[in-house]
Motif scaffolding. Sequence first.
Motif, mmCIF file in Angstrom:
data_model
loop_
_atom_site.group_PDB
_atom_site.id
_atom_site.type_symbol
_atom_site.label_atom_id
_atom_site.label_comp_id
_atom_site.label_asym_id
_atom_site.label_seq_id
_atom_site.Cartn_x
_atom_site.Cartn_y
_atom_site.Cartn_z
ATOM 1 N N ILE A 45 0.817 -1.221 0.000
ATOM 2 C CA ILE A 45 0.000 0.000 0.000
ATOM 3 C C ILE A 45 0.849 1.269 0.000
ATOM 4 N N LYS A 46 2.146 1.159 0.216
ATOM 5 C CA LYS A 46 2.982 2.359 0.329
ATOM 6 C C LYS A 46 3.334 2.915 -1.051
ATOM 7 N N LEU A 47 3.472 4.224 -1.129
ATOM 8 C CA LEU A 47 3.960 4.869 -2.340
ATOM 9 C C LEU A 47 5.448 4.543 -2.511
ATOM 10 N N PRO A 48 5.986 4.666 -3.734
ATOM 11 C CA PRO A 48 7.310 4.094 -4.013
ATOM 12 C C PRO A 48 8.507 4.977 -3.708
ATOM 13 N N GLY A 49 8.314 6.108 -3.013
ATOM 14 C CA GLY A 49 9.451 6.984 -2.754
ATOM 15 C C GLY A 49 10.545 6.326 -1.943
ATOM 16 N N THR A 50 10.159 5.593 -0.905
ATOM 17 C CA THR A 50 11.172 4.938 -0.068
ATOM 18 C C THR A 50 11.837 3.794 -0.824
ATOM 19 N N MET A 57 20.432 4.224 -2.192
ATOM 20 C CA MET A 57 21.399 3.891 -1.142
ATOM 21 C C MET A 57 22.180 2.637 -1.489
ATOM 22 N N MET A 58 21.467 1.617 -1.969
ATOM 23 C CA MET A 58 22.148 0.367 -2.296
ATOM 24 C C MET A 58 23.027 0.526 -3.527
ATOM 25 N N GLY A 59 22.639 1.409 -4.445
ATOM 26 C CA GLY A 59 23.496 1.695 -5.585
ATOM 27 C C GLY A 59 24.791 2.354 -5.165
ATOM 28 N N LEU A 60 24.734 3.162 -4.107
ATOM 29 C CA LEU A 60 25.928 3.854 -3.616
ATOM 30 C C LEU A 60 26.762 2.999 -2.667
ATOM 31 N N PHE A 61 26.089 2.304 -1.744
ATOM 32 C CA PHE A 61 26.804 1.650 -0.648
ATOM 33 C C PHE A 61 26.762 0.121 -0.691
ATOM 34 N N GLY A 62 26.046 -0.453 -1.666
ATOM 35 C CA GLY A 62 25.999 -1.901 -1.782
ATOM 36 C C GLY A 62 24.700 -2.497 -1.287
ATOM 37 N N GLN A 63 24.356 -3.645 -1.839
ATOM 38 C CA GLN A 63 23.102 -4.325 -1.496
ATOM 39 C C GLN A 63 23.301 -5.235 -0.281
ATOM 40 N N THR A 64 23.606 -4.605 0.829
ATOM 41 C CA THR A 64 23.819 -5.308 2.087
ATOM 42 C C THR A 64 23.105 -4.550 3.198
ATOM 43 N N THR A 65 22.941 -5.215 4.332
ATOM 44 C CA THR A 65 22.349 -4.516 5.478
ATOM 45 C C THR A 65 23.230 -3.341 5.896
ATOM 46 N N ALA A 66 24.537 -3.534 5.860
ATOM 47 C CA ALA A 66 25.442 -2.442 6.225
ATOM 48 C C ALA A 66 25.312 -1.274 5.253
ATOM 49 N N GLY A 67 25.187 -1.573 3.964
ATOM 50 C CA GLY A 67 25.029 -0.516 2.977
ATOM 51 C C GLY A 67 23.752 0.274 3.198
ATOM 52 N N ILE A 68 22.659 -0.417 3.512
ATOM 53 C CA ILE A 68 21.379 0.243 3.773
ATOM 54 C C ILE A 68 21.479 1.141 4.998
ATOM 55 N N HIS A 69 22.051 0.617 6.078
ATOM 56 C CA HIS A 69 22.112 1.403 7.309
ATOM 57 C C HIS A 69 23.136 2.529 7.209
ATOM 58 N N LEU A 70 24.149 2.361 6.372
ATOM 59 C CA LEU A 70 25.066 3.471 6.119
ATOM 60 C C LEU A 70 24.329 4.602 5.403
ATOM 61 N N GLY A 71 23.448 4.236 4.486
ATOM 62 C CA GLY A 71 22.622 5.241 3.822
ATOM 63 C C GLY A 71 21.747 5.983 4.808
ATOM 64 N N PHE A 72 21.178 5.260 5.777
ATOM 65 C CA PHE A 72 20.322 5.917 6.760
ATOM 66 C C PHE A 72 21.117 6.701 7.795
ATOM 67 N N LEU A 73 22.379 6.369 7.970
ATOM 68 C CA LEU A 73 23.249 7.231 8.766
ATOM 69 C C LEU A 73 23.360 8.599 8.105
#
Length: 513
Positions: A45-50, A57-73
């Motif tokens: 049901i969510k819109l696709p912005g996130t 983020m994954m394009g920049l930091f990699g498709q890993t949990t660490a890459g995702i959380h680095l993006g959110f840092l």
Amino acid sequence: MAVLLSLSVRLRLLSIPLERDEGEYAYAGQLMLEGIPPYKLAFNIKLPGTYAAYAAMMGLFGQTTAGIHLGFLAVNLATLALLFLIARRLLDAAQAAIAGVCYALFSLSPGVLGLQGHATHMVVLMALGGWWLLLRTRASGRVWTCAWSGLLFGLSFLCKQPGIFFAMFGGALLLRDVAQAPASERARRLRHLGIFCAGVAIPFLATCLWMWRAGTFHRFWFWTMVYAPFHAGNLNEEAVWWQLNEVSRRAAALEWWGLAAAAGLVCLMLDKMQREAKFVIVCLLGFSLMALLASFYFFRHYFIVLLPVTSLLVAVAVRATARGAGWKLAACAFALACAGFIFVNRAVWFQLTPDAVCRSLYPGEPFPEAASIGRYIRENSAPQDPMAVLGSEPEIYFYAHRHSASGYMYMYDLMKLSPYAPAMQAEMEHDIEKAKPPYLVMVYAPTSWARTINSDAALFGWSNAYARQYYDLAGEVVLTGSDRADYFWGPAAVARKKDAPVDVSILKRKTGL
């Protein structure tokens, strides 16, 4: 110091396992990086912005949990900077610094699941960006700054639907400017408002065009516009009270800061000097509450939308204390409150491992185990093989880097008392039967289904019969306590004594079927 604390805690916990919402965003973002548009292989049901933010983020930091959380840092630091700049325009320098410290602490809090990559972080970032540009517009009168402000507010909505209330907040500020402007200025102010509204609309209209060109507009419109209000309204009173009790039980001392914010609100209302700040902050509080209350879901991370205004109100409370008792006493009291908050959260922030943090935040959920399940499937199947998860665990698709046999990532809507549920179940069954996935994952955690006594149980009868006919047991996961799980693979899974209920079964399709 607050920035350093945020950096140290988030860097230490970069590898914290993904939970369900993060798994949804990560899987949808992963598909986007492969060129597959939203709502083609993943429905929600969510819109696709996130989703787009995760893909970036994954394009920049990699498709890993660490890459995702680095993006959110990076998201957290940008939000912190924007809040400070906004507070500096509304309040004095000391209050701006206090608001920044508060947001750094609050957004780390386990009480709002601040360490996870939730959409509400993106909503707040875009809203604050729009607000900052709006303040600049009101000071400079530049038309294009107003347009960019509206665009960022529109992106806040695109990240998650409650973001529309922050766009309404921006519109309310501009409407006040129109009402207070002299007659000679009113036309220009109205033009600014119109340009702002156009900027708000552009992200959504562009998304509609994108979905139409991608061939997924029908699914997009059904899930985000037709079905989303029904989803939000299909929550019973018992579930609402359970969520509120969970927030209260796991607030991690945030309730004390809420009382300080309430005191700040009283002080602000009584202050005859800060008229502009009074209107803006009270207006922000009202629309932030609307964003929280919009769906009547009260999951802990939904309260992230209240953190900016709470931080500003705490800053007002500290400033009022300083006026009455002096800055030394006010500063000491604030420092002690911050130290106490850090002490309360010390285990999560400084002591527990990433897996242990995940288990403490989500007891009884198979989130750390999802990574091992996904890795097993990735290592034992071909990249082009689909898979299916019967349960609301989209993070397994992300870890396995495999496409889902059906677009239904969550089982919740299939279990709701809904006229759509039977058709959704039938579609999922058809999709899985057609795809014949080499691996089928069955999740038994109750929270992965949210089944009620009146839920349509047809899916369970079908899945049990289908699994018996076409699949063999390949693995089992048993959550044996609050801090560990036992894994059984291959013959060990078949030979395992059934002395404990299984939490996740991994099934492999029988040869030749």
